[in-house]
Design a protein around this motif. Structure first.
Motif, PDB file in Angstrom:
ATOM      1  N   UNK A  92       0.901  -1.110  -0.273  1.00  0.00           N
ATOM      2  CA  UNK A  92       0.022  -0.003   0.029  1.00  0.00           C
ATOM      3  C   UNK A  92       0.736   1.106  -0.068  1.00  0.00           C
ATOM      4  N   UNK A  93       0.478   2.139  -1.002  1.00  0.00           N
ATOM      5  CA  UNK A  93       1.320   3.501  -0.794  1.00  0.00           C
ATOM      6  C   UNK A  93       0.188   4.611  -0.639  1.00  0.00           C
ATOM      7  N   UNK A  94       0.484   5.377   0.360  1.00  0.00           N
ATOM      8  CA  UNK A  94      -0.386   6.373   0.713  1.00  0.00           C
ATOM      9  C   UNK A  94       0.426   7.693   0.107  1.00  0.00           C
ATOM     10  N   UNK A  95      -0.437   8.548  -0.681  1.00  0.00           N
ATOM     11  CA  UNK A  95       0.172   9.428  -1.531  1.00  0.00           C
ATOM     12  C   UNK A  95      -0.714  10.685  -0.752  1.00  0.00           C
ATOM     13  N   UNK A  96      -0.022  11.702  -0.151  1.00  0.00           N
ATOM     14  CA  UNK A  96      -0.418  12.961   0.203  1.00  0.00           C
ATOM     15  C   UNK A  96      -0.006  14.221  -0.430  1.00  0.00           C
ATOM     16  N   UNK A  97      -0.868  14.875  -0.729  1.00  0.00           N
ATOM     17  CA  UNK A  97      -0.720  16.057  -1.619  1.00  0.00           C
ATOM     18  C   UNK A  97      -0.191  17.290  -0.546  1.00  0.00           C
ATOM     19  N   UNK A  98       0.485  18.414  -1.101  1.00  0.00           N
ATOM     20  CA  UNK A  98       1.083  19.231  -0.180  1.00  0.00           C
ATOM     21  C   UNK A  98       0.037  19.963   0.700  1.00  0.00           C
ATOM     22  N   UNK A  99      -1.034  20.206   0.001  1.00  0.00           N
ATOM     23  CA  UNK A  99      -1.923  21.090   0.784  1.00  0.00           C
ATOM     24  C   UNK A  99      -2.633  19.937   1.900  1.00  0.00           C
ATOM     25  N   UNK A 100      -2.485  18.725   1.856  1.00  0.00           N
ATOM     26  CA  UNK A 100      -3.105  17.870   2.650  1.00  0.00           C
ATOM     27  C   UNK A 100      -2.401  17.723   4.087  1.00  0.00           C
ATOM     28  N   UNK A 101      -1.077  18.091   4.154  1.00  0.00           N
ATOM     29  CA  UNK A 101      -0.382  17.889   5.260  1.00  0.00           C
ATOM     30  C   UNK A 101      -0.183  19.120   6.063  1.00  0.00           C
ATOM     31  N   UNK A 102      -0.629  18.891   7.253  1.00  0.00           N
ATOM     32  CA  UNK A 102      -0.705  20.031   8.318  1.00  0.00           C
ATOM     33  C   UNK A 102       0.463  20.829   8.504  1.00  0.00           C
ATOM     34  N   UNK A 103       0.521  22.124   8.451  1.00  0.00           N
ATOM     35  CA  UNK A 103       1.706  22.796   8.789  1.00  0.00           C
ATOM     36  C   UNK A 103       2.049  23.041  10.096  1.00  0.00           C
ATOM     37  N   UNK A 104       3.530  23.087  10.483  1.00  0.00           N
ATOM     38  CA  UNK A 104       4.107  22.979  11.730  1.00  0.00           C
ATOM     39  C   UNK A 104       3.910  24.622  12.108  1.00  0.00           C
ATOM     40  N   UNK A 105       3.879  25.074  13.228  1.00  0.00           N
ATOM     41  CA  UNK A 105       3.811  26.392  13.634  1.00  0.00           C
ATOM     42  C   UNK A 105       5.244  26.463  13.511  1.00  0.00           C
TER      43      UNK A 105
END
Length: 108
Positions: A92-105
């Protein structure tokens, strides 16, 4: 007293008019069945009816999901999508797009 003032106060000298006014004020504001209490209760009823409609929609949605999960394909889909389960011979490969990754403070 000038006649203009007595002209307007004349109805208030009648005992029946005074009793009627006191009764009306009592019924509108002070009685257990007053207009204010009825207005508040009607607002509560309206809120509860809206809540009832919301829960009916949620029940329909849940019944639909239960029906989908009652099949083997539905269970497999849920296991794969939510719990990332796989068969023995799969990767299984999970592909996350840049806008779906939560940003760090930036402060941390």
């Amino acid at each position: 007293m000038p006649k203009s003032k007595t002209k307007y106060l004349k109805p208030f000298k009648n005992l029946f008019v005074i009793i009627l006014i006191v009764f009306a004020v009592w019924m509108l504001f002070f009685d257990a069945n007053s207009w204010l209490i009825h207005h508040e209760l009607n607002t509560d009823i309206e809120d509860l009816e809206n809540e009832k409609d919301y829960y009916k929609k949620e029940i329909k949605k849940d019944k639909k999901e239960i029906k989908e999960l009652s099949t083997n394909d539905g269970i497999e889909k849920l296991a794969r999508e939510k719990y990332y389960m796989k068969k023995d011979n799969e990767d299984i490969y999970i592909i996350e797009y840049q806008d779906s990754i939560p940003k760090k403070k930036e402060d941390e």
